[in-house]
Design a protein around this motif. Structure first.
Motif, PDB file in Angstrom:
ATOM      1  N   GLN A 131      -4.459 -22.808  12.621  1.00  0.00           N
ATOM      2  CA  GLN A 131      -3.845 -21.484  12.619  1.00  0.00           C
ATOM      3  C   GLN A 131      -4.921 -20.403  12.567  1.00  0.00           C
ATOM      4  O   GLN A 131      -5.690 -20.314  11.633  1.00  0.00           O
ATOM      5  CB  GLN A 131      -2.917 -21.346  11.389  1.00  0.00           C
ATOM      6  N   LEU A 133       4.158 -19.016   4.846  1.00  0.00           N
ATOM      7  CA  LEU A 133       3.732 -20.371   4.502  1.00  0.00           C
ATOM      8  C   LEU A 133       4.904 -21.313   4.784  1.00  0.00           C
ATOM      9  O   LEU A 133       5.983 -21.167   4.213  1.00  0.00           O
ATOM     10  CB  LEU A 133       3.336 -20.454   3.026  1.00  0.00           C
ATOM     11  N   SER A 162       6.032 -23.629  13.364  1.00  0.00           N
ATOM     12  CA  SER A 162       4.786 -22.871  13.298  1.00  0.00           C
ATOM     13  C   SER A 162       4.486 -22.181  14.621  1.00  0.00           C
ATOM     14  O   SER A 162       4.072 -21.013  14.663  1.00  0.00           O
ATOM     15  CB  SER A 162       3.619 -23.790  12.914  1.00  0.00           C
ATOM     16  N   TRP A 192       0.764 -20.241   7.853  1.00  0.00           N
ATOM     17  CA  TRP A 192       0.039 -21.282   7.127  1.00  0.00           C
ATOM     18  C   TRP A 192       0.969 -22.497   7.055  1.00  0.00           C
ATOM     19  O   TRP A 192       2.138 -22.352   6.655  1.00  0.00           O
ATOM     20  CB  TRP A 192      -0.322 -20.847   5.715  1.00  0.00           C
ATOM     21  N   THR A 232       1.695 -26.543   5.718  1.00  0.00           N
ATOM     22  CA  THR A 232       1.313 -27.640   4.831  1.00  0.00           C
ATOM     23  C   THR A 232       2.462 -28.633   4.750  1.00  0.00           C
ATOM     24  O   THR A 232       3.634 -28.267   4.935  1.00  0.00           O
ATOM     25  CB  THR A 232       0.932 -27.114   3.422  1.00  0.00           C
ATOM     26  N   ARG A 240      -2.434 -24.480  -2.137  1.00  0.00           N
ATOM     27  CA  ARG A 240      -2.705 -23.377  -1.205  1.00  0.00           C
ATOM     28  C   ARG A 240      -2.452 -22.023  -1.848  1.00  0.00           C
ATOM     29  O   ARG A 240      -3.078 -21.026  -1.498  1.00  0.00           O
ATOM     30  CB  ARG A 240      -1.807 -23.548   0.040  1.00  0.00           C
TER      31      ARG A 240
END
Length: 433
Positions: free
Chosen positions: A8, A22, A35, A46, A48, A57
Motif C-alpha cells: 500500500q 485499516l 483494499s 492499511w 492486516t 499496527r
C-alpha cells in the motif's frame, strides 16, 4: 482464485482528505478486493490479516481514521479486537465498522454494544461500503471540528474571565487602597500630635508632683485608686502600639497598590520578590493559627533575580492563586486529622527563586494533600476543580496557565504526590522577544 495483498502506497492522485482506513480480515481474497476498491476510491488503505496484527499496527503515533474489522477470525476475533481498542483511551475514538456474513441480530447488538458504529454484511456491495465509510468519516471529522471549536470557545471564555478577573481585582484592590489610605494617613498624622500632647501632660503632672508633693486627701485617694503611675506608663505603650498598627496598615495599602498595578498599561520591568512579598502580606491572615489549624510556616529561598519584563498585576495574581491553593491543600490535611495528629503536623510552604540563563524559575511547594496522577492531567483545564462546591471555581490554575504560558511565553508545570504535597514551577523569560 489466488489473491495477493499489494504494497500500500500513496497514489499521486490520492486526496489526503479522504482518510486512512485499516482493513482487518483473515481472508486474503476479501482483503485484496476490498483494499483495491478503497484504494481506487482515493483512500489510504492499511491491510492486516488478524486481530493481533491490527493491535500491533495501532501501537504507533500514526493512526487510521476508520477500521473495517472482520468478526470471524482465528485467534483474537473481531469482538475481542474491538474490546481491546475501545479500552485504550489513545485509540478508542476511532470508528469501527464490523464486516460479517452473520445475520444474527444478537451478534450485531453485541458488536454495537462493544462500541462499533456500523455493520457491513458479506458479500459486499462496494458502493454501500463506500457510502457507509464516507458517512462515518464525515461524522468523525465533524466531531473533531466540534471538539476543536469547543476548545477554542473554552479558551476564549477563560481569557475573557481572566481579563475581567484581573481588571476587577485591580480595581477592587486599588479602590480599597484608596479608601483606606485617606483615613489611615489622617490617623497616622494625628498620632504624632497625640504622642506629643500626652508627653506634655505627663511632664506637667510631674511638675505638680515636684512642687505640690502633699495634695489634698481627695487627690491622694484618686491617685491611689487610679494607679496614676501605671496609667501614664501604659498610655505610652498604647500610643506606640497604635503607631505600629498604623504603620502595618500603611504597609498593607502599599502592598495592595503593588499587587494591583492598576495604573500600569503594558509590560513593565518588575521585581518578582516584591510581588511575592506583597502577596504574602495580603495573605498573612490565612497563614496564622486559628481555632482549627496551626500556623503555616513559609520558607523563602530567594536567589538573585533580575527585574523581568511582564504584566506585574497578572504575575501577582498567579502568585495569589498558587499560594492560596497551597494553603487550601494544607488546611485539607489538617481538617482530616485528629487532635493528636494535628498537633504534630506542621504545614509548610516553600518558595524558591533562581535565575538560569535568560529565564527566571520560581517554585511554590507545599506539604498538603497533593493531587492524584489522574487529576494532574486536568489540573489546568478551565472549570476543573477537586475542591468542594462553594470552595473553588476551577478557574484559578487555568487563568494562571493562560497568564504564564499565553501572555508571558513561559511555562507552568505541576509535580505532585497524593498525600505528600504539590510543587508548581513557573518559568518566565527575563525579556519579551
Amino acid at each position: 482464485m489466488t489473491a495477493t495483498i499489494r504494497d500500500q502506497k500513496n497514489s499521486p492522485n490520492r486526496d489526503p482528505a479522504r482518510g486512512i482506513v485499516l482493513v482487518v480480515d483473515d481472508n486474503p481474497a476479501n482483503l485484496q478486493v476490498l483494499s483495491s476498491f478503497l484504494d481506487q476510491s482515493s483512500f489510504e488503505v492499511w491491510a492486516t490479516r488478524s486481530g493481533e496484527k491490527a493491535i500491533q499496527r495501532l501501537d504507533s503515533d500514526h493512526l487510521p481514521d476508520l477500521i473495517l474489522l472482520d468478526v470471524m477470525m482465528p485467534g483474537i476475533d473481531g469482538f475481542e479486537t474491538c474490546k481491546h481498542i475501545k479500552s485504550d483511551p489513545r485509540i478508542q475514538d476511532i470508528p469501527i465498522i464490523f464486516m460479517t456474513a452473520l445475520s444474527d441480530t444478537t451478534e450485531k447488538i453485541k458488536g454495537l454494544r462493544l462500541g462499533a458504529v456500523d455493520y457491513i454484511t458479506k458479500p459486499f456491495q462496494y458502493e454501500e461500503v463506500l457510502v457507509r465509510i464516507e458517512h462515518q468519516l464525515k461524522l468523525r471529522n465533524l466531531t473533531k471540528t466540534l471538539i476543536a471549536k469547543n476548545t477554542e470557545l473554552q479558551q476564549a471564555q477563560t481569557q475573557l474571565i481572566q481579563a475581567e478577573k484581573v481588571a476587577a481585582l485591580g480595581y477592587l484592590t486599588a479602590g480599597i487602597a484608596h479608601e483606606v489610605n485617606n483615613p489611615i494617613n489622617f490617623i497616622a498624622g494625628n498620632l504624632n500630635f497625640v504622642e506629643q500632647y500626652v508627653q506634655e501632660i505627663v511632664d506637667l503632672l510631674k511638675l505638680y508632683q515636684k512642687y505640690l508633693p502633699d495634695p489634698p486627701i481627695e487627690i491622694k485617694n484618686a491617685i491611689q485608686t487610679k494607679d496614676i503611675s501605671f496609667l501614664l506608663n501604659d498610655l505610652s505603650k498604647i500610643i506606640q502600639s497604635m503607631q505600629v498598627g498604623t504603620d502595618r496598615v500603611t504597609e498593607i495599602v502599599s502592598s495592595l497598590n503593588k499587587f494591583s498595578r492598576h495604573r500600569e498599561a503594558g509590560k513593565k520591568l518588575a521585581n518578582l520578590h516584591e510581588g511575592l512579598e506583597s502577596t504574602l502580606l495580603i495573605l498573612g491572615h490565612r497563614l496564622k493559627a486559628n481555632g482549627h489549624c496551626r500556623a503555616i510556616k513559609v520558607i523563602k529561598e530567594y536567589g538573585e533575580l533580575p527585574s523581568i519584563e511582564c504584566y506585574p498585576g497578572e504575575i501577582n495574581q498567579v502568585f495569589m492563586n498558587l499560594i492560596c491553593n497551597a494553603v487550601d491543600a494544607i488546611e485539607e490535611i489538617q481538617k482530616n486529622q485528629d487532635f493528636e495528629e494535628n498537633s504534630k503536623y506542621l504545614g509548610v510552604i516553600w518558595i524558591k527563586t533562581e535565575s538560569i540563563g535568560e529565564r527566571v524559575i520560581l517554585r511554590i511547594a507545599d506539604n498538603g494533600s497533593g493531587i492524584s496522577e489522574a487529576e494532574q492531567i486536568k489540573v489546568f483545564d478551565a472549570f476543573y476543580t477537586t475542591k468542594p462546591i462553594g470552595k473553588g471555581t476551577g478557574l484559578g490554575l487555568s487563568i494562571s496557565y493562560q497568564i504564564v504560558v499565553k501572555n508571558h511565553h513561559g511555562k507552568l508545570t505541576c509535580h505532585s504526590t497524593q498525600g505528600k504535597g504539590t510543587e508548581f514551577v513557573i518559568e518566565l523569560p527575563i525579556q519579551t522577544k
